[in-house]
Design a protein around this motif. Structure first.
Motif, PDB file in Angstrom:
ATOM      1  N   VAL A 139       0.835  -1.214   0.130  1.00  0.00           N
ATOM      2  CA  VAL A 139      -0.148  -0.077  -0.042  1.00  0.00           C
ATOM      3  C   VAL A 139       0.934   1.260  -0.124  1.00  0.00           C
ATOM      4  O   VAL A 139       0.624   2.123  -0.761  1.00  0.00           O
ATOM      5  N   LYS A 140       1.791   1.399   1.005  1.00  0.00           N
ATOM      6  CA  LYS A 140       2.652   2.329   0.995  1.00  0.00           C
ATOM      7  C   LYS A 140       4.302   2.022   0.340  1.00  0.00           C
ATOM      8  O   LYS A 140       4.796   0.997   0.711  1.00  0.00           O
ATOM      9  N   ILE A 141       4.525   2.698  -0.757  1.00  0.00           N
ATOM     10  CA  ILE A 141       5.672   2.167  -1.542  1.00  0.00           C
ATOM     11  C   ILE A 141       6.424   3.832  -1.940  1.00  0.00           C
ATOM     12  O   ILE A 141       6.525   4.222  -2.834  1.00  0.00           O
ATOM     13  N   HIS A 142       6.819   4.240  -0.637  1.00  0.00           N
ATOM     14  CA  HIS A 142       7.557   5.487  -0.797  1.00  0.00           C
ATOM     15  C   HIS A 142       9.263   5.381  -0.945  1.00  0.00           C
ATOM     16  O   HIS A 142       9.603   6.348  -1.202  1.00  0.00           O
ATOM     17  N   SER A 143       9.407   4.061  -0.413  1.00  0.00           N
ATOM     18  CA  SER A 143      11.051   3.963  -0.470  1.00  0.00           C
ATOM     19  C   SER A 143      11.471   4.189  -1.942  1.00  0.00           C
ATOM     20  O   SER A 143      10.796   3.653  -2.957  1.00  0.00           O
ATOM     21  N   ALA A 144      12.781   4.460  -2.150  1.00  0.00           N
ATOM     22  CA  ALA A 144      13.451   4.408  -3.298  1.00  0.00           C
ATOM     23  C   ALA A 144      14.040   3.134  -3.859  1.00  0.00           C
ATOM     24  O   ALA A 144      15.075   3.316  -4.436  1.00  0.00           O
ATOM     25  N   VAL A 173      15.206   3.871   2.629  1.00  0.00           N
ATOM     26  CA  VAL A 173      14.099   3.049   3.063  1.00  0.00           C
ATOM     27  C   VAL A 173      13.499   3.874   3.980  1.00  0.00           C
ATOM     28  O   VAL A 173      13.664   4.323   5.209  1.00  0.00           O
ATOM     29  N   MET A 174      12.194   4.282   3.733  1.00  0.00           N
ATOM     30  CA  MET A 174      11.163   5.116   4.326  1.00  0.00           C
ATOM     31  C   MET A 174       9.889   4.306   4.816  1.00  0.00           C
ATOM     32  O   MET A 174       9.687   3.455   4.025  1.00  0.00           O
ATOM     33  N   ARG A 201      15.367   4.301 -15.694  1.00  0.00           N
ATOM     34  CA  ARG A 201      14.366   3.956 -16.591  1.00  0.00           C
ATOM     35  C   ARG A 201      13.467   2.984 -15.798  1.00  0.00           C
ATOM     36  O   ARG A 201      12.212   2.923 -15.975  1.00  0.00           O
ATOM     37  N   TYR A 202      13.945   2.213 -14.611  1.00  0.00           N
ATOM     38  CA  TYR A 202      13.084   1.146 -14.313  1.00  0.00           C
ATOM     39  C   TYR A 202      12.840   1.346 -12.910  1.00  0.00           C
ATOM     40  O   TYR A 202      12.240   0.787 -11.985  1.00  0.00           O
ATOM     41  N   VAL A 203      13.739   2.266 -12.048  1.00  0.00           N
ATOM     42  CA  VAL A 203      13.560   2.327 -10.593  1.00  0.00           C
ATOM     43  C   VAL A 203      12.939   3.638 -10.093  1.00  0.00           C
ATOM     44  O   VAL A 203      13.356   4.506 -10.675  1.00  0.00           O
ATOM     45  N   GLN A 204      11.863   3.615  -9.338  1.00  0.00           N
ATOM     46  CA  GLN A 204      11.318   4.777  -8.750  1.00  0.00           C
ATOM     47  C   GLN A 204      12.203   5.732  -7.998  1.00  0.00           C
ATOM     48  O   GLN A 204      13.042   5.219  -7.275  1.00  0.00           O
ATOM     49  N   LYS A 205      11.889   7.094  -7.951  1.00  0.00           N
ATOM     50  CA  LYS A 205      12.517   7.782  -6.967  1.00  0.00           C
ATOM     51  C   LYS A 205      11.767   7.912  -5.577  1.00  0.00           C
ATOM     52  O   LYS A 205      10.675   7.249  -5.245  1.00  0.00           O
ATOM     53  N   LEU A 206      12.383   8.563  -4.531  1.00  0.00           N
ATOM     54  CA  LEU A 206      11.637   8.725  -3.573  1.00  0.00           C
ATOM     55  C   LEU A 206      10.813   9.753  -3.142  1.00  0.00           C
ATOM     56  O   LEU A 206      10.633  10.659  -4.228  1.00  0.00           O
TER      57      LEU A 206
END
Length: 369
Positions: A139-144, A173-174, A201-206
């Motif tokens: 649900v929470k996916i804030h970490s980078a 890691v948040m 391209r594939y990894v999300q930001k914080l």
């Protein structure tokens, strides 16, 4: 052979569509199940693993028994080696134990499926001793430390295995206190850093926070939305501090980290779940108001899983209103808005250029992909 340790948190994401903000704790998990929550993480893990089917001659997957990895590999048609046996009901301690065992087995990468809570468990176990990559399914996916989508996680692992080399950087890691969330308090904390493959391209930001400097934009956005509310139309309003200003100007109670529904200037459904929204959108004229996550750009699939693919389909993309401060949009550095609804057809349907309300009669045109 490139050795990948696979760990699946099978209950990650179950609280999203039923509006429970997560599944930390057996009581909340029980409530989620009673409310009809379905498991999201196994399905999303299979999506990632399907990209590895053509690379089995280069990849050796070490995983856990049952739903913590073995079953997902079988469903994806991937050969795996079970190195950790788990029971029917698993906890964060099982995740940490499996991660330590994989570290001792000398894996080149730990691929885990879950949300920020699962990322914390992996961090507790391995820290920066081993590269990691998250399949976003919580649900929470804030970490980078997560890929942008389950498919992107699979694509990236496939590319890494082909090169047999990982160029990593330290990523945050948040996590947020779920109990505080259920009381409409946001208590975020940086827990540490893990080594994650470098790939924009594939990894999300914080996720980035809001600034007090946004106040003028927020006031203009709120007044514009309120002045343009249509009579007898239901407005499904997503979570966040940007949308909060609308409720404050309407002098209506709201759910800070939840989805509320407004009709004729009054809240008619507070903290709605997916079932509420599906029923509403199947019979009433509705629009959706959302704000992208700062720094990441996600419109759907991060913290607002209640607005599911079925809800979006019922409402239609032309009835989606995007609001954001200029500062939030500029924090994206011209990168596109993103969606990760869990349904590929919906994600494809949502692609295009949208008008973003950034003030009173002020707009940006922004691409979503």
């Amino acid at each position: 052979m490139f050795k990948v340790g696979l760990i699946v948190n099978p209950i990650a994401g179950m609280g999203g569509k039923v509006g429970l903000k997560g599944t930390d704790g057996i009581d909340i998990l029980s409530r989620a199940i009673a409310m009809g929550a379905r498991k999201e993480s196994p399905h999303k893990t299979v999506k990632a693993l399907e990209f590895l089917k053509g690379a089995e001659d280069r990849i050796n997957i070490l995983t856990c028994s049952g739903e913590m990895g073995q079953e997902e590999c079988i469903e994806a048609g991937i050969t795996c080696t079970v190195i950790e046996n788990t029971g029917k009901y698993t906890t964060s301690s099982d995740t940490e134990k499996a991660a330590v065992k994989m570290l001792n087995e000398g894996v080149d990468l730990i691929l885990f499926s879950g949300g920020d809570g699962t990322a914390r468990s992996i961090y507790n176990a391995v820290g920066k001793k081993c590269p990691v990559l998250g399949i976003p399914s919580g649900v929470k996916i804030h970490s980078a430390v997560f890929a942008k989508s389950p498919s992107d996680a699979g694509r990236l692992v496939e590319e890494i295995a082909l090169k047999a080399y990982i160029d990593c950087s330290e990523r945050e890691v948040m996590d947020i206190d779920e109990e505080a969330l259920r009381e409409d308090r946001v208590a975020a904390r940086l827990y540490g850093y893990m080594n994650v493959p470098c790939n924009k391209r594939y990894v999300q930001k914080l996720k980035s926070g809001s600034s007090i400097e946004d106040s003028n934009d927020l006031s203009g956005i709120s007044r514009y939305v309120i002045d343009n509310i249509e009579s007898d139309c239901c407005y499904i309003i997503g979570a966040g501090t940007t949308t909060r200003s609308i409720f404050e100007d309407l002098n209506e109670d709201y759910t800070l980290i939840g989805v509320d529904v407004v009709k004729n200037g009054r809240v008619i459904i507070k903290d709605a779940c997916e079932r509420d929204l599906v029923q509403l959108t199947s019979k009433d004229r509705c629009k959706i108001i959302v704000s992208p996550i700062g720094g990441q750009g996600y419109l759907f699939g991060r913290g607002n899983q209640q607005i599911s693919s079925e809800v979006i389909s019922n409402v239609g993309k032309d009835n989606i209103i995007i609001i954001a401060t200029s500062e939030k949009m500029l924090s994206l550095f011209n990168e596109p808005l993103l969606v990760d609804t869990g349904d590929e057809r919906t994600d494809e349907y949502l692609k295009g250029v949208y008008k973003v309300v950034v003030g009173y009669d002020r707009f940006y045109a922004w691409k979503c992909e």
